[in-house]
Write a protein that holds these residues in place. Structure first.
Motif, PDB file in Angstrom:
ATOM      1  N   LEU A 127       0.815  -1.170  -0.223  1.00  0.00           N
ATOM      2  CA  LEU A 127       0.044   0.036   0.179  1.00  0.00           C
ATOM      3  C   LEU A 127       0.775   1.239  -0.071  1.00  0.00           C
ATOM      4  CD1 LEU A 127      -2.858  -0.845   2.741  1.00  0.00           C
ATOM      5  CD2 LEU A 127      -2.522  -1.465   0.156  1.00  0.00           C
ATOM      6  N   ILE A 128       2.272   1.125   0.455  1.00  0.00           N
ATOM      7  CA  ILE A 128       2.975   2.553   0.429  1.00  0.00           C
ATOM      8  C   ILE A 128       3.191   2.873  -0.849  1.00  0.00           C
ATOM      9  CG2 ILE A 128       5.221   3.136   1.117  1.00  0.00           C
ATOM     10  CD1 ILE A 128       5.251   1.051   3.500  1.00  0.00           C
ATOM     11  N   PRO A 129       3.799   1.911  -1.935  1.00  0.00           N
ATOM     12  CA  PRO A 129       4.099   2.712  -3.124  1.00  0.00           C
ATOM     13  C   PRO A 129       2.645   3.165  -3.859  1.00  0.00           C
ATOM     14  CG  PRO A 129       4.442   0.430  -3.367  1.00  0.00           C
ATOM     15  CD  PRO A 129       4.240   0.720  -1.946  1.00  0.00           C
ATOM     16  N   ILE A 130       1.349   2.505  -3.442  1.00  0.00           N
ATOM     17  CA  ILE A 130       0.316   2.852  -4.010  1.00  0.00           C
ATOM     18  C   ILE A 130      -0.182   4.331  -3.622  1.00  0.00           C
ATOM     19  CG2 ILE A 130      -2.288   2.419  -4.278  1.00  0.00           C
ATOM     20  CD1 ILE A 130      -1.464  -0.389  -3.784  1.00  0.00           C
ATOM     21  N   THR A 131      -0.008   4.465  -2.205  1.00  0.00           N
ATOM     22  CA  THR A 131      -0.454   5.939  -1.948  1.00  0.00           C
ATOM     23  C   THR A 131       0.661   7.084  -2.062  1.00  0.00           C
ATOM     24  OG1 THR A 131      -1.384   4.616   0.087  1.00  0.00           O
ATOM     25  CG2 THR A 131      -0.886   6.652   0.431  1.00  0.00           C
ATOM     26  N   LEU A 132       1.832   6.756  -2.203  1.00  0.00           N
ATOM     27  CA  LEU A 132       2.855   7.419  -2.364  1.00  0.00           C
ATOM     28  C   LEU A 132       2.858   8.022  -3.870  1.00  0.00           C
ATOM     29  CD1 LEU A 132       5.467   9.207  -1.089  1.00  0.00           C
ATOM     30  CD2 LEU A 132       6.924   6.961  -2.179  1.00  0.00           C
ATOM     31  N   GLY A 133       2.637   6.922  -4.654  1.00  0.00           N
ATOM     32  CA  GLY A 133       2.457   7.210  -6.061  1.00  0.00           C
ATOM     33  C   GLY A 133       1.422   8.358  -6.423  1.00  0.00           C
ATOM     34  N   VAL A 134       0.183   8.097  -6.040  1.00  0.00           N
ATOM     35  CA  VAL A 134      -1.076   8.898  -5.978  1.00  0.00           C
ATOM     36  C   VAL A 134      -0.765  10.260  -5.603  1.00  0.00           C
ATOM     37  CG1 VAL A 134      -3.345   9.353  -5.479  1.00  0.00           C
ATOM     38  CG2 VAL A 134      -2.813   7.058  -5.991  1.00  0.00           C
ATOM     39  N   VAL A 135      -0.035  10.248  -4.150  1.00  0.00           N
ATOM     40  CA  VAL A 135       0.358  11.661  -3.870  1.00  0.00           C
ATOM     41  C   VAL A 135       1.135  12.477  -4.561  1.00  0.00           C
ATOM     42  CG1 VAL A 135       1.250  12.869  -1.899  1.00  0.00           C
ATOM     43  CG2 VAL A 135      -0.218  11.030  -1.538  1.00  0.00           C
ATOM     44  N   ILE A 136       2.214  11.762  -5.053  1.00  0.00           N
ATOM     45  CA  ILE A 136       3.241  12.384  -6.121  1.00  0.00           C
ATOM     46  C   ILE A 136       2.499  12.743  -7.390  1.00  0.00           C
ATOM     47  CG2 ILE A 136       5.404  12.124  -7.678  1.00  0.00           C
ATOM     48  CD1 ILE A 136       6.298  10.161  -5.354  1.00  0.00           C
ATOM     49  N   ASN A 137       1.518  12.051  -8.082  1.00  0.00           N
ATOM     50  CA  ASN A 137       0.910  12.560  -9.290  1.00  0.00           C
ATOM     51  C   ASN A 137      -0.011  13.717  -9.101  1.00  0.00           C
ATOM     52  OD1 ASN A 137      -0.158  11.632 -12.000  1.00  0.00           O
ATOM     53  ND2 ASN A 137      -2.071  12.062 -10.750  1.00  0.00           N
ATOM     54  N   TYR A 139       0.183  16.154  -6.746  1.00  0.00           N
ATOM     55  CA  TYR A 139       1.170  17.251  -6.295  1.00  0.00           C
ATOM     56  C   TYR A 139       1.866  18.023  -7.529  1.00  0.00           C
ATOM     57  CZ  TYR A 139       4.434  20.156  -3.911  1.00  0.00           C
ATOM     58  OH  TYR A 139       5.397  21.145  -3.306  1.00  0.00           O
ATOM     59  N   TYR A 140       2.032  17.029  -8.521  1.00  0.00           N
ATOM     60  CA  TYR A 140       3.085  17.632  -9.697  1.00  0.00           C
ATOM     61  C   TYR A 140       1.906  17.710 -10.980  1.00  0.00           C
ATOM     62  CZ  TYR A 140       7.191  17.129  -7.415  1.00  0.00           C
ATOM     63  OH  TYR A 140       8.443  17.330  -6.271  1.00  0.00           O
ATOM     64  N   ASP A 141       0.576  17.348 -10.697  1.00  0.00           N
ATOM     65  CA  ASP A 141      -0.412  17.815 -11.964  1.00  0.00           C
ATOM     66  C   ASP A 141      -0.223  19.013 -12.170  1.00  0.00           C
ATOM     67  OD1 ASP A 141      -2.242  17.474 -13.544  1.00  0.00           O
ATOM     68  OD2 ASP A 141      -3.720  16.359 -12.264  1.00  0.00           O
ATOM     69  N   ILE A 142      -0.083  19.273 -13.483  1.00  0.00           N
ATOM     70  CA  ILE A 142      -0.055  20.631 -14.144  1.00  0.00           C
ATOM     71  C   ILE A 142      -1.437  21.303 -14.034  1.00  0.00           C
ATOM     72  CG2 ILE A 142       2.117  20.308 -15.471  1.00  0.00           C
ATOM     73  CD1 ILE A 142       0.237  19.921 -18.017  1.00  0.00           C
ATOM     74  N   LEU A 267       2.008  14.931 -19.213  1.00  0.00           N
ATOM     75  CA  LEU A 267       2.450  14.433 -18.060  1.00  0.00           C
ATOM     76  C   LEU A 267       3.655  14.818 -17.517  1.00  0.00           C
ATOM     77  CD1 LEU A 267       1.296  10.576 -18.181  1.00  0.00           C
ATOM     78  CD2 LEU A 267       0.093  12.428 -16.875  1.00  0.00           C
ATOM     79  N   ALA A 268       3.950  15.495 -16.432  1.00  0.00           N
ATOM     80  CA  ALA A 268       5.439  15.910 -16.009  1.00  0.00           C
ATOM     81  C   ALA A 268       6.044  14.659 -15.736  1.00  0.00           C
ATOM     82  CB  ALA A 268       5.154  16.885 -14.807  1.00  0.00           C
ATOM     83  N   ILE A 269       7.473  14.720 -15.761  1.00  0.00           N
ATOM     84  CA  ILE A 269       8.077  13.468 -15.143  1.00  0.00           C
ATOM     85  C   ILE A 269       7.879  12.964 -14.040  1.00  0.00           C
ATOM     86  CG2 ILE A 269      10.099  14.855 -14.563  1.00  0.00           C
ATOM     87  CD1 ILE A 269      10.432  11.376 -16.444  1.00  0.00           C
ATOM     88  N   ASN A 270       7.669  13.882 -13.064  1.00  0.00           N
ATOM     89  CA  ASN A 270       7.438  13.484 -11.677  1.00  0.00           C
ATOM     90  C   ASN A 270       5.969  12.737 -11.533  1.00  0.00           C
ATOM     91  OD1 ASN A 270       9.510  14.593 -10.271  1.00  0.00           O
ATOM     92  ND2 ASN A 270       8.891  16.597 -10.451  1.00  0.00           N
ATOM     93  N   ILE A 275       2.787   7.711 -11.248  1.00  0.00           N
ATOM     94  CA  ILE A 275       1.981   6.716 -11.919  1.00  0.00           C
ATOM     95  C   ILE A 275       2.801   5.219 -11.796  1.00  0.00           C
ATOM     96  CG2 ILE A 275       1.034   5.937 -14.046  1.00  0.00           C
ATOM     97  CD1 ILE A 275       0.650   9.062 -14.569  1.00  0.00           C
ATOM     98  N   THR A 276       3.939   5.318 -12.148  1.00  0.00           N
ATOM     99  CA  THR A 276       4.555   4.119 -12.110  1.00  0.00           C
ATOM    100  C   THR A 276       4.652   3.545 -10.669  1.00  0.00           C
ATOM    101  OG1 THR A 276       6.368   4.961 -13.749  1.00  0.00           O
ATOM    102  CG2 THR A 276       6.805   2.925 -12.635  1.00  0.00           C
ATOM    103  N   LEU A 277       4.997   4.286  -9.684  1.00  0.00           N
ATOM    104  CA  LEU A 277       4.969   3.642  -8.388  1.00  0.00           C
ATOM    105  C   LEU A 277       3.471   3.031  -8.102  1.00  0.00           C
ATOM    106  CD1 LEU A 277       6.604   6.405  -6.126  1.00  0.00           C
ATOM    107  CD2 LEU A 277       7.298   3.742  -6.110  1.00  0.00           C
ATOM    108  N   THR A 278       2.405   3.914  -8.403  1.00  0.00           N
ATOM    109  CA  THR A 278       1.215   3.317  -8.420  1.00  0.00           C
ATOM    110  C   THR A 278       0.978   2.191  -8.906  1.00  0.00           C
ATOM    111  OG1 THR A 278       0.360   5.737  -7.691  1.00  0.00           O
ATOM    112  CG2 THR A 278      -1.263   3.801  -8.317  1.00  0.00           C
ATOM    113  N   LEU A 279       1.414   2.131 -10.045  1.00  0.00           N
ATOM    114  CA  LEU A 279       1.078   0.616 -10.944  1.00  0.00           C
ATOM    115  C   LEU A 279       1.971  -0.416 -10.299  1.00  0.00           C
ATOM    116  CD1 LEU A 279      -0.219  -0.406 -13.051  1.00  0.00           C
ATOM    117  CD2 LEU A 279       1.456   0.307 -14.782  1.00  0.00           C
ATOM    118  N   VAL A 280       3.057  -0.296  -9.992  1.00  0.00           N
ATOM    119  CA  VAL A 280       4.022  -1.301  -9.259  1.00  0.00           C
ATOM    120  C   VAL A 280       3.375  -1.529  -8.025  1.00  0.00           C
ATOM    121  CG1 VAL A 280       6.118  -1.537  -8.063  1.00  0.00           C
ATOM    122  CG2 VAL A 280       6.151  -0.564 -10.270  1.00  0.00           C
ATOM    123  N   GLY A 281       2.812  -0.712  -7.265  1.00  0.00           N
ATOM    124  CA  GLY A 281       2.216  -1.066  -5.946  1.00  0.00           C
ATOM    125  C   GLY A 281       0.950  -1.967  -6.148  1.00  0.00           C
ATOM    126  N   ILE A 282      -0.102  -1.591  -7.243  1.00  0.00           N
ATOM    127  CA  ILE A 282      -0.924  -2.385  -7.523  1.00  0.00           C
ATOM    128  C   ILE A 282      -0.611  -3.741  -8.006  1.00  0.00           C
ATOM    129  CG2 ILE A 282      -3.090  -2.517  -8.933  1.00  0.00           C
ATOM    130  CD1 ILE A 282      -3.608  -0.682  -6.989  1.00  0.00           C
TER     131      ILE A 282
END
Length: 311
Positions: A127-137, A139-142, A267-270, A275-282
């Protein structure tokens, strides 16, 4: 027809319909400004009509149950559909789709708090990479905006509550998802019919000069929404949870691509990292859950087939 061909056909249909409903709804919000709650109500009506047809064709049988037992679940059904649609209307397709991934950790937390259900340490770690990935996405959403984030957050909470309730009702009343939906759809329609005049300009909706294309797209959206449910239930019933999860991952990636191509969402690089973190977590979560179920099932079968002692 070959069973593998049939399964592949339904999987393909589910992917197509699932992607189509999101892109259709996004198109309606951008190009027509069609009222959100009204669109959700139209989906419920068309879903109920489709279920009546399926029942007549013996796809499933209606199970008698007290309507009062369905009221709360119908309310959460309304909430999660309306809020997720509002999230789609105010966020990019990518951010909308990534936010939905938070449902998995949210459901687990609710089950731990309200039902004292226990999960392995490995499940919790995924659940850590899922949650972290969503938060990062986010935060950096243009195209980040507060109202979109609020709708996405509320949508995740209500969707998680709905999933927990559906799971409980299925076990309690021995009903499959289509039997539950047969009650949810009309009840939810009536509930939205009551609140629409409060939150949306009904007069403007009726008097607005909708083009033929607008009307066709609204009707098509409702039809596709029904077939998303129908094919999803078939896949859940006829294939393994792993297959269903892998189909979900493919839809996730294709929707990001579709949002980028159709609505020019960059999509910004961050965000890509998030998104990659979230997908890996799922994917890790699905893998761990499958391993857990495989270790439990053999033990269950051994106990089930153990000879009884003679009296």
């Amino acid at each position: 027809m070959n069973k593998k061909v049939v399964v592949a056909f339904y999987l393909l249909l589910n992917v197509i319909f699932s992607i189509a409903i999101v892109l259709l709804n996004k198109w309606l919000y951008i190009h027509t400004g069609f009222p959100n709650i009204t669109l959700s109500m139209i989906h419920f009506v068309m879903t109920f009509v489709g279920l009546i047809i399926c029942e007549k064709l013996d796809v499933f049988c209606v199970k008698d149950i007290d309507i009062k037992e369905m009221l709360l679940i119908a309310m959460t059904f309304c909430g999660f559909v309306v809020l997720t649609n509002l999230s789609l209307a105010h966020n990019t397709v990518g951010t909308y789709q990534v936010a939905k991934m938070l449902t998995t950790p949210c459901v687990i937390v609710m089950q731990m708090i309200f039902y004292r259900k226990r999960f392995s340490t490995l499940v919790k770690l995924t659940l850590i990479p899922i949650t972290l990935g969503v938060v990062i996405n986010f935060y950096y959403d243009i195209q980040f905006n507060v109202i979109g984030t609020v709708y996405a957050t509320l949508g995740v909470l209500v969707t998680s509550l709905y999933q927990v309730m559906v799971n409980r009702k299925q076990r309690e009343f021995q009903m499959d998802p289509m039997q539950l939906l047969f009650y949810q759809a009309p009840l939810s329609t009536v509930m939205l019919l009551i609140v629409i005049p409060i939150f949306e300009p009904v007069g403007q909706t009726f008097t607005h000069n909708w083009s033929l294309m607008d009307v066709v797209m609204v009707i098509l959206s409702g039809v596709v929404a029904f077939f998303v449910n129908l094919t999803s239930y078939w896949i859940i019933g006829k294939t393994s949870p792993l297959t269903y999860n892998m189909v979900g991952h493919s839809k996730f990636c294709l929707l990001l691509l579709g949002g980028s191509l159709l609505f020019h969402e960059t999509l910004a690089i961050n965000q890509v990292i998030g998104i990659t973190l979230t997908l890996v977590g799922i994917i890790l979560y699905a893998h761990v859950k499958m391993k857990d179920s495989q270790t439990v099932m053999p033990e269950f079968k051994i106990r089930e087939t153990k000879p009884l002692h003679k009296v």
